[in-house]
Design a protein around this motif. Structure first.
Motif, PDB file in Angstrom:
ATOM      1  N   LEU A  50       0.821  -1.206   0.000  1.00 14.92           N
ATOM      2  CA  LEU A  50       0.000   0.000   0.000  1.00 14.92           C
ATOM      3  C   LEU A  50       0.857   1.259   0.000  1.00 14.92           C
ATOM      4  CD1 LEU A  50      -2.854  -1.002   2.485  1.00 14.92           C
ATOM      5  CD2 LEU A  50      -2.956  -0.865  -0.014  1.00 14.92           C
ATOM      6  N   GLY A  51       2.075   1.155   0.529  1.00 16.01           N
ATOM      7  CA  GLY A  51       2.963   2.307   0.526  1.00 16.01           C
ATOM      8  C   GLY A  51       3.795   2.404  -0.735  1.00 16.01           C
ATOM      9  N   ASP A  52       4.720   1.485  -0.913  1.00 17.00           N
ATOM     10  CA  ASP A  52       5.690   1.576  -2.013  1.00 17.00           C
ATOM     11  C   ASP A  52       5.544   0.474  -3.050  1.00 17.00           C
ATOM     12  OD1 ASP A  52       6.979   3.870  -1.145  1.00 17.00           O
ATOM     13  OD2 ASP A  52       8.327   2.769   0.182  1.00 17.00           O
ATOM     14  N   GLY A  53       4.440  -0.241  -3.027  1.00 18.73           N
ATOM     15  CA  GLY A  53       4.303  -1.376  -3.930  1.00 18.73           C
ATOM     16  C   GLY A  53       3.571  -1.051  -5.212  1.00 18.73           C
ATOM     17  N   HIS A  54       3.839  -1.875  -6.219  1.00 21.30           N
ATOM     18  CA  HIS A  54       3.205  -1.693  -7.523  1.00 21.30           C
ATOM     19  C   HIS A  54       3.164  -3.046  -8.222  1.00 21.30           C
ATOM     20  CE1 HIS A  54       2.111  -0.040 -11.394  1.00 21.30           C
ATOM     21  NE2 HIS A  54       3.162  -0.619 -11.944  1.00 21.30           N
ATOM     22  N   ILE A  55       2.022  -3.366  -8.811  1.00 26.01           N
ATOM     23  CA  ILE A  55       1.881  -4.577  -9.598  1.00 26.01           C
ATOM     24  C   ILE A  55       1.885  -4.188 -11.067  1.00 26.01           C
ATOM     25  CG2 ILE A  55       0.358  -6.498 -10.210  1.00 26.01           C
ATOM     26  CD1 ILE A  55      -0.618  -6.519  -7.322  1.00 26.01           C
ATOM     27  N   SER A  56       2.773  -4.797 -11.822  1.00 23.23           N
ATOM     28  CA  SER A  56       2.871  -4.462 -13.238  1.00 23.23           C
ATOM     29  C   SER A  56       2.738  -5.711 -14.084  1.00 23.23           C
ATOM     30  CB  SER A  56       4.204  -3.758 -13.540  1.00 23.23           C
ATOM     31  OG  SER A  56       5.293  -4.619 -13.233  1.00 23.23           O
ATOM     32  N   HIS A  57       2.264  -5.529 -15.298  1.00 16.72           N
ATOM     33  CA  HIS A  57       2.083  -6.613 -16.262  1.00 16.72           C
ATOM     34  C   HIS A  57       2.476  -6.047 -17.613  1.00 16.72           C
ATOM     35  CE1 HIS A  57       0.766 -10.160 -18.154  1.00 16.72           C
ATOM     36  NE2 HIS A  57      -0.163 -10.508 -17.299  1.00 16.72           N
ATOM     37  N   TYR A  58       3.731  -6.314 -18.041  1.00 16.00           N
ATOM     38  CA  TYR A  58       4.287  -5.666 -19.218  1.00 16.00           C
ATOM     39  C   TYR A  58       3.575  -6.048 -20.512  1.00 16.00           C
ATOM     40  CZ  TYR A  58       8.042  -4.250 -16.137  1.00 16.00           C
ATOM     41  OH  TYR A  58       8.760  -3.711 -15.104  1.00 16.00           O
ATOM     42  N   SER A  59       3.161  -7.295 -20.619  1.00 14.59           N
ATOM     43  CA  SER A  59       2.486  -7.724 -21.836  1.00 14.59           C
ATOM     44  C   SER A  59       1.643  -8.940 -21.519  1.00 14.59           C
ATOM     45  CB  SER A  59       3.496  -8.067 -22.941  1.00 14.59           C
ATOM     46  OG  SER A  59       4.171  -9.282 -22.631  1.00 14.59           O
ATOM     47  N   ALA A  60       0.863  -9.355 -22.489  1.00 14.88           N
ATOM     48  CA  ALA A  60      -0.038 -10.492 -22.279  1.00 14.88           C
ATOM     49  C   ALA A  60       0.713 -11.801 -22.093  1.00 14.88           C
ATOM     50  CB  ALA A  60      -1.001 -10.612 -23.465  1.00 14.88           C
ATOM     51  N   HIS A  61       2.007 -11.817 -22.425  1.00 15.42           N
ATOM     52  CA  HIS A  61       2.778 -13.054 -22.343  1.00 15.42           C
ATOM     53  C   HIS A  61       3.681 -13.092 -21.105  1.00 15.42           C
ATOM     54  CE1 HIS A  61       1.423 -13.922 -26.400  1.00 15.42           C
ATOM     55  NE2 HIS A  61       1.849 -12.743 -26.781  1.00 15.42           N
ATOM     56  N   ARG A  62       3.598 -12.087 -20.246  1.00 18.00           N
ATOM     57  CA  ARG A  62       4.439 -12.035 -19.062  1.00 18.00           C
ATOM     58  C   ARG A  62       3.623 -12.280 -17.811  1.00 18.00           C
ATOM     59  NH1 ARG A  62       9.181  -8.997 -19.203  1.00 18.00           N
ATOM     60  NH2 ARG A  62       9.301  -9.514 -16.995  1.00 18.00           N
ATOM     61  N   VAL A  63       4.220 -12.975 -16.838  1.00 20.67           N
ATOM     62  CA  VAL A  63       3.574 -13.157 -15.543  1.00 20.67           C
ATOM     63  C   VAL A  63       3.665 -11.839 -14.788  1.00 20.67           C
ATOM     64  CG1 VAL A  63       3.696 -14.405 -13.355  1.00 20.67           C
ATOM     65  CG2 VAL A  63       4.153 -15.607 -15.505  1.00 20.67           C
ATOM     66  N   PRO A  64       2.586 -11.357 -14.193  1.00 22.56           N
ATOM     67  CA  PRO A  64       2.655 -10.091 -13.462  1.00 22.56           C
ATOM     68  C   PRO A  64       3.600 -10.181 -12.279  1.00 22.56           C
ATOM     69  CG  PRO A  64       0.512 -11.140 -13.167  1.00 22.56           C
ATOM     70  CD  PRO A  64       1.236 -11.935 -14.190  1.00 22.56           C
ATOM     71  N   ASN A  65       4.128  -9.033 -11.874  1.00 20.48           N
ATOM     72  CA  ASN A  65       5.045  -9.026 -10.737  1.00 20.48           C
ATOM     73  C   ASN A  65       4.669  -7.923  -9.760  1.00 20.48           C
ATOM     74  OD1 ASN A  65       7.060  -6.535 -11.046  1.00 20.48           O
ATOM     75  ND2 ASN A  65       6.702  -7.358 -13.091  1.00 20.48           N
ATOM     76  N   LEU A  66       4.893  -8.230  -8.491  1.00 21.20           N
ATOM     77  CA  LEU A  66       4.748  -7.245  -7.424  1.00 21.20           C
ATOM     78  C   LEU A  66       6.126  -6.687  -7.142  1.00 21.20           C
ATOM     79  CD1 LEU A  66       3.415  -5.796  -4.995  1.00 21.20           C
ATOM     80  CD2 LEU A  66       3.792  -7.888  -3.675  1.00 21.20           C
ATOM     81  N   MET A  67       6.262  -5.373  -7.178  1.00 22.41           N
ATOM     82  CA  MET A  67       7.548  -4.720  -6.987  1.00 22.41           C
ATOM     83  C   MET A  67       7.466  -3.760  -5.805  1.00 22.41           C
ATOM     84  SD  MET A  67       9.717  -2.463  -9.759  1.00 22.41           S
ATOM     85  CE  MET A  67       8.491  -1.145  -9.858  1.00 22.41           C
ATOM     86  N   ILE A  68       8.388  -3.931  -4.858  1.00 23.11           N
ATOM     87  CA  ILE A  68       8.524  -3.025  -3.717  1.00 23.11           C
ATOM     88  C   ILE A  68       9.887  -2.358  -3.836  1.00 23.11           C
ATOM     89  CG2 ILE A  68       8.465  -2.753  -1.226  1.00 23.11           C
ATOM     90  CD1 ILE A  68       5.895  -3.910  -2.235  1.00 23.11           C
ATOM     91  N   THR A  69       9.910  -1.038  -3.893  1.00 21.14           N
ATOM     92  CA  THR A  69      11.163  -0.301  -4.003  1.00 21.14           C
ATOM     93  C   THR A  69      11.728  -0.042  -2.612  1.00 21.14           C
ATOM     94  OG1 THR A  69      10.443   0.756  -6.056  1.00 21.14           O
ATOM     95  CG2 THR A  69      12.260   1.793  -4.868  1.00 21.14           C
ATOM     96  N   CYS A  70      12.954  -0.519  -2.371  1.00 22.61           N
ATOM     97  CA  CYS A  70      13.598  -0.405  -1.053  1.00 22.61           C
ATOM     98  C   CYS A  70      14.914   0.357  -1.193  1.00 22.61           C
ATOM     99  CB  CYS A  70      13.872  -1.788  -0.462  1.00 22.61           C
ATOM    100  SG  CYS A  70      12.393  -2.796  -0.210  1.00 22.61           S
ATOM    101  N   SER A  71      15.095   1.345  -0.359  1.00 25.80           N
ATOM    102  CA  SER A  71      16.327   2.136  -0.393  1.00 25.80           C
ATOM    103  C   SER A  71      17.511   1.306   0.079  1.00 25.80           C
ATOM    104  CB  SER A  71      16.173   3.374   0.502  1.00 25.80           C
ATOM    105  OG  SER A  71      17.415   4.032   0.663  1.00 25.80           O
ATOM    106  N   ASP A  72      18.657   1.528  -0.565  1.00 25.95           N
ATOM    107  CA  ASP A  72      19.881   0.846  -0.137  1.00 25.95           C
ATOM    108  C   ASP A  72      20.336   1.293   1.245  1.00 25.95           C
ATOM    109  OD1 ASP A  72      19.960  -0.569  -2.493  1.00 25.95           O
ATOM    110  OD2 ASP A  72      21.371   0.790  -3.481  1.00 25.95           O
ATOM    111  N   SER A  73      19.762   2.390   1.751  1.00 23.59           N
ATOM    112  CA  SER A  73      20.117   2.872   3.087  1.00 23.59           C
ATOM    113  C   SER A  73      19.591   1.953   4.179  1.00 23.59           C
ATOM    114  CB  SER A  73      19.552   4.287   3.301  1.00 23.59           C
ATOM    115  OG  SER A  73      20.081   5.204   2.359  1.00 23.59           O
TER     116      SER A  73
END
Length: 262
Positions: A79-102
């Protein structure tokens, strides 16, 4: 690029369907081995017989067990930094959480939660400037995160499904921790007071949670209410996007269950 006629391709498919190995077909028809493999894959896919691993079972679709504490934490991160993306009809969707290297510890917690919630799926880290995108691939992301939709989260309604609310009610601290780890922080605030005619500086810890979505802030404050945490709106530039926890007893509870990022 060499183009092969329809007759050559059909002859190759006849041989392949008859059990002739790819390499033998390539030699017999003088066609690159990769081309033969591609033709075979397309043929199997068109006939609905493409080989591959079956989809891992889903807690919502198939009744597989779900690590609820890990899910509650991951839901807060999403809910904060997450995003679900689906690049094309032939790709499995992915959940992406962006985390700082800090915060490498936070990144580890995020990856561990993904692996606990999706034990049979691929999880990886993708390096970016100053951060990593922690990603998990699954065809059932929309089942577990029904809040996904077009546009930005703050531009659409964000409401938990009853089954999600049940999990958050059972594991509220994990949910709060996920929200703080995504869009929150623990800082040392300070103020000055006159004591005996002398101005002295006082420092005290404080938690902030900042999110533009009214719904996500409400989910956060409703959960704080159930935990007995006192909070206030901290309006800046006329926008009530910041939620502050500064009372000593409430900060102590937050320290015991959330703590600073690491």
């Amino acid at each position: 690029m060499i183009f092969h006629g329809v007759e050559v391709r059909q002859r190759a498919l006849d041989l392949l369907r008859g059990g002739v190995p790819n390499s033998a077909v390539a030699r017999q028809l003088n066609v690159p081995l990769g081309t033969v493999g591609y033709w075979k894959h397309r043929d199997l896919a068109e006939r609905g017989a493409c080989p591959g691993r079956p989809d891992p079972p889903c807690p919502r679709c198939d009744g597989r067990g779900l690590d609820e504490p890990a899910y509650s934490y991951l839901l807060g991160l999403y809910l904060g930094d997450g995003h679900i993306s689906h690049y094309s009809a032939h790709r499995v969707p992915n959940l992406m959480i962006t985390c700082s290297d800090s915060w490498p510890g936070l990144m580890d917690d995020c990856e561990n939660a993904m692996r606990a919630v999706f034990p049979d799926n691929s999880v990886c880290r993708v390096r970016r400037t100053g951060c990593h995108n922690v990603k998990v691939y699954s065809k059932h992301l929309h089942c577990l995160f029904p809040q996904h939709g077009p546009g930005k989260k703050h531009e659409r309604r964000i409401v938990l499904e009853p089954w999600q609310q049940t999990i958050v009610d059972a594991h509220p601290w994990e949910f709060v921790r996920g929200l703080i780890h995504s869009d929150g922080c623990r800082i040392t605030n300070w103020t000055t007071r006159l004591v005996g005619g002398e101005r002295k500086r006082y420092e005290y810890p404080r938690y902030f949670f900042t999110n533009v979505s009214d719904d996500i802030r409400r989910l956060y404050t409703d959960t704080l209410d159930t935990l007995g945490i006192e909070w206030t709106h901290c309006t800046r530039h006329g926008n009530p996007y910041n939620i502050s926890v500064a009372r000593k007893a409430s900060v102590a509870l937050m320290d015991a269950h959330v703590g600073p990022k690491c």
